[in-house]
Design an enzyme around this catalytic site. Structure first.
Site, PDB file in Angstrom:
ATOM      1  N   THR A 279       0.834  -1.196   0.000  1.00  0.00           N
ATOM      2  CA  THR A 279       0.000   0.000   0.000  1.00  0.00           C
ATOM      3  C   THR A 279       0.866   1.243   0.000  1.00  0.00           C
ATOM      4  OG1 THR A 279      -0.075   0.317   2.403  1.00  0.00           O
ATOM      5  CG2 THR A 279      -1.678  -1.203   1.439  1.00  0.00           C
ATOM      6  N   ASP A 280       0.245   2.374  -0.289  1.00  0.00           N
ATOM      7  CA  ASP A 280       0.884   3.643   0.037  1.00  0.00           C
ATOM      8  C   ASP A 280       0.672   3.902   1.528  1.00  0.00           C
ATOM      9  OD1 ASP A 280       2.257   6.042  -0.208  1.00  0.00           O
ATOM     10  OD2 ASP A 280       1.210   6.617  -2.040  1.00  0.00           O
ATOM     11  N   TYR A 281       1.309   4.932   2.010  1.00  0.00           N
ATOM     12  CA  TYR A 281       1.409   5.235   3.443  1.00  0.00           C
ATOM     13  C   TYR A 281       0.022   5.303   4.106  1.00  0.00           C
ATOM     14  CZ  TYR A 281       3.756   7.582   7.436  1.00  0.00           C
ATOM     15  OH  TYR A 281       4.266   7.916   8.671  1.00  0.00           O
TER      16      TYR A 281
END
Length: 774
Positions: A309-311
């Protein structure tokens, strides 16, 4: 002298054909249909069968507890960015307990070795950590921002930039970069337009592949390569109103034809990892989209790596209104196809219970774990966990002279000459006094732009002033005055004007170094105005009023609305944020040591009111060309032309190029045939120079409406004065495939226009017509 060059267009498989069926879509064309285009499954070199690895992983996974498995799916950050090489105490305990499988924002050989020791020496199974970082356009040696590199249209140079980045990053203990960003972006208000390759599907796909090649090389086991990440999956660049993290609302056809192809191109090139995007698509946040992450990425395209995932994007599915709580968000993400959770700790804190209560299958956990462990194995970390953490290698690698020279070369190739009235450039030998004026003229901090990784902002960058002073010949003085400010709040102020105007008055030529502060583009840097911020425009007007020759050197990470400058400033050079050696590269171009060859990878609007704008839009039923001048009931604005300020593919040179009429090898082709388009390009000036020759095609009638033009090929050629070269582009029917009315992907028979030109707006000769038959 006439030479011949040939470029073969990428076929359907290589050019990221994004056809993908949904439950709602009509059946795709069958494999026997002459217009059906097969969707090639990816078979990267790193994914070759390895029975020894399979046996090793089988045995290891069988030993792992559920908590240890979930640990491999967890990615947490070091505090490096704010506190140097330190780790939160709780995270250290998590590493030692085997609850963390990967760390980001940790680098240097010494620091990564220390963290690796925690995992290898303290955990039960001694599984090494994976270290990742945002190495976007350089690691220590910083190259131009990604959009600037795209302006070079030089795939070899872009691949070289990624190769150097991988060599430096891997020497400092990193295994993995969160790059390339391959999002198509057509709205200059969106700050992250700076991080990608611009607005075009064909160019963006080719650049995505070049960057993957540069980072990963031919062998993931080589010590100087890193895993690449295709991000952000998917359609992040279509955020409404150009506002970062905002909702995306596009059609399935637009997703397939515009936003997915660069990702498929990255898969075809063997990219090792994918990153999800923050936005939703079709009402579902990307980190919870089974359609994107499983149906398309895995089943349709055959991607074999792992998805991160992104952050904290799993956590964010709760405020999206898609998940009732973090536990449900984690279940939705893992079941959709997310293998690794970045920073949110959702998997760490919730996934075990979800498995125990039957909402997540253990088989899905094992699948994700295997994907991650396979990458660690292929990197050689099980054989030697410390192989990337070699301080001697680090010392010998960073800032190599050849790296710095490469950064300088890519920087000058990225620069786009937008205007050069009266041949103000290159600077005349008669110019004995040069005034550099503007907030970006002597700012080391701004030279390397956003996403500059471990780059040194304070001492390493060469400023424009320093570059010009180093290059200026004997008897030439180069002096500086800041003059203006790029701070938003300083609009209307005139502090510094008097000093700048006095300096301009006693100089032979003025270099106005203006643009945006480095952090005005990038993540969370959206704007509702594209004008020069602060009081720069006001000072620029006064500088022009002095009557001195003025050259505007523009530094920014997006298209800016510089209509006044285009109408009044004699010469304009877009230098983006050119990187560590940027000042020297600017000097190379301004003094004529390098003939500018960059072309815009994105359209520049006249005003923000035209955004989003791109070259390959569609006609309306009332296109403006159907009306008489000033006609009201056509698709136009009342107060500004429809045309942009600068078109996609535009860029000037210190020489001139002539284009012959286009010739075709045939007037029509059948389903299995091809057609070759040729034009002779001649350097009609008195300087050697490079020209980016561009091929555009228009499908005149389709089962759905088609763009007015599409880039289908390009080649960058170097020509000496008077030299001519014939450039040939070969097209096949599958190169003209699109998502048709029945949602199948393929080409259609019919009539097409084709032209070879220096930009999307310069049809150098009358378009030629050809047909594709059944």
């Amino acid at each position: 002298m006439i030479k011949t060059a040939r470029i073969l267009l990428a076929g359907a498989a290589a050019m990221a054909l994004a056809g993908c069926a949904t439950a709602q879509a009509q059946p795709a064309a069958t494999a026997t249909s002459p217009t059906a285009v097969p969707i090639a499954q990816a078979e990267p070199e790193w994914a070759r069968p390895d029975p020894k690895m399979d046996a090793f992983l089988d045995e290891l996974i069988a030993k792992m507890t559920l908590q240890e498995k979930i640990g491999q799916l967890t990615l947490l950050t070091s505090n490096w960015e704010s506190t140097g090489p330190t780790m939160r105490e709780g995270y250290k305990q998590d590493i030692a307990a085997g609850r963390v499988g990967a760390i980001f924002n940790a680098y240097t050989a010494k620091y990564t070795r220390e963290l690796q020791q925690m995992a290898v020496e303290n955990t039960r199974l001694k599984i090494p950590l994976l270290f990742g970082y945002d190495v976007i356009h350089g690691h220590r040696t910083i190259f131009p921002i990604s959009l600037g590199e795209a302006a070079s249209w030089d795939l070899e140079a872009i691949e070289k930039s990624a190769r150097v980045s991988a060599q430096e990053a891997s020497a400092e203990g990193l295994h993995w970069t969160f790059s390339p960003m391959v999002d198509i972006a057509r709205d200059a208000r969106w700050g992250r337009i700076s991080e990608g390759a611009g607005e075009d599907v064909f160019l963006g796909s080719r650049i995505a592949q070049a960057r993957v090649r540069g980072y990963q090389g031919d062998d993931l086991g080589a010590i100087d390569t890193v895993l690449a990440t295709a991000k952000h999956f998917a359609a992040y660049g279509a955020a409404q109103a150009g506002r970062d993290y905002h909702t995306v609302d596009i059609s399935e056809r637009t997703l397939r034809d515009v936003y997915l192809p660069p990702f498929k191109a990255a898969v075809d090139e063997g990219v090792a990892t994918f990153m999800t995007s923050f936005n939703e698509y079709d009402g579902v946040p990307a980190s919870g989209s089974k359609y994107l992450l499983t149906d398309v990425l895995r089943h349709k395209w055959g991607f074999d790596g792992f998805v991160v995932t992104d952050y904290t994007s799993i956590n964010e599915m709760v405020p999206h209104g898609y998940s009732k709580d973090l536990a449900q968000a984690g279940e939705q993400a893992i079941n959709a196809g997310v293998d690794m959770d970045m920073q949110g700790a959702v998997y760490m804190e919730n996934l075990a219970k979800s498995v125990e209560e039957g909402r997540v299958d253990m088989a899905r956990i094992d699948q994700a774990v295997r994907r991650i462990l396979e990458m660690k194995y292929r990197l050689g970390l099980f054989e030697d966990p410390y192989r990337y953490s070699d301080e001697a290698r680090q010392e010998a690698t960073l800032y190599k002279p050849e790296f710095l020279e490469a950064a300088r070369d890519v920087a000058r190739k990225s620069m786009v000459l937008l205007k050069n009235e009266g041949d103000v450039l290159p600077l005349s030998a008669q110019a004995k006094s040069i005034a550099v004026i503007g907030p970006l003229g002597d700012s080391k901090t701004d030279m390397i732009g956003s996403w500059s990784a471990a780059g040194d902002r304070k001492t390493r960058p060469v400023t424009i002033l320093e570059g010009l002073q180093a290059r200026a010949g004997e008897g030439v003085t180069v002096t500086y005055a800041k003059g203006a400010s790029y701070a938003f709040e300083d609009e209307g102020k005139t502090d510094g004007f008097a000093e700048a105007l006095a300096l301009a008055g006693k100089s032979d030529v003025v270099i106005a170094a203006m643009g945006e502060r480095w952090d005005m583009t990038g993540e969370a840097a959206s704007r509702t105005s594209l004008d020069l911020p602060g009081n720069q425009r006001a000072l620029l007007e006064k500088l022009v009023a002095t009557g001195k020759p003025v050259v505007l050197v523009l530094l920014s990470g997006r298209p800016n609305t510089i209509t006044w400058a285009n109408e009044n400033v004699p010469a304009i050079l877009h230098a983006w944020y050119p990187g560590t050696q940027g000042g020297q590269a600017v000097a190379d171009v301004l003094f004529g040591d390098y003939n500018p060859s960059g072309k815009l990878p994105v359209t520049f609007p006249r005003t923000v009111g035209q955004s989003p704008i791109h070259y390959d839009m569609k006609n309306t039923g009332r296109p403006i060309e159907l009306g008489a001048p000033g006609a009201k009931y056509v698709s136009r604005y009342l107060n500004t032309p429809n045309d942009p300020l600068y078109r996609f593919g535009y860029g000037l040179s210190y020489t001139t190029f002539g284009y012959s009429p286009v010739t075709l090898s045939a007037a029509s082709i059948g389903p299995n045939g091809s057609i070759t388009a040729s034009a002779t390009i001649t350097n009609t000036g008195d300087r050697a120079g490079e020209e980016v020759v561009q091929l555009y095609v228009r499908d005149l009638v389709g089962s759905v409406t088609r763009p007015v033009q599409e880039l289908k090929g390009f080649e960058k050629v170097m020509l000496q004065p008077g030299e001519a070269r014939t450039v040939r582009f070969t097209l096949r029917p599958e190169d003209l495939a699109f998502t048709r009315a029945d949602m199948s992907h393929g080409w259609e028979p019919g009539e097409f226009q084709l032209w070879i030109a220096p930009s999307s707006g310069a049809k150098a000769s009358t378009p030629v017509t050809f047909t594709i038959t059944e």
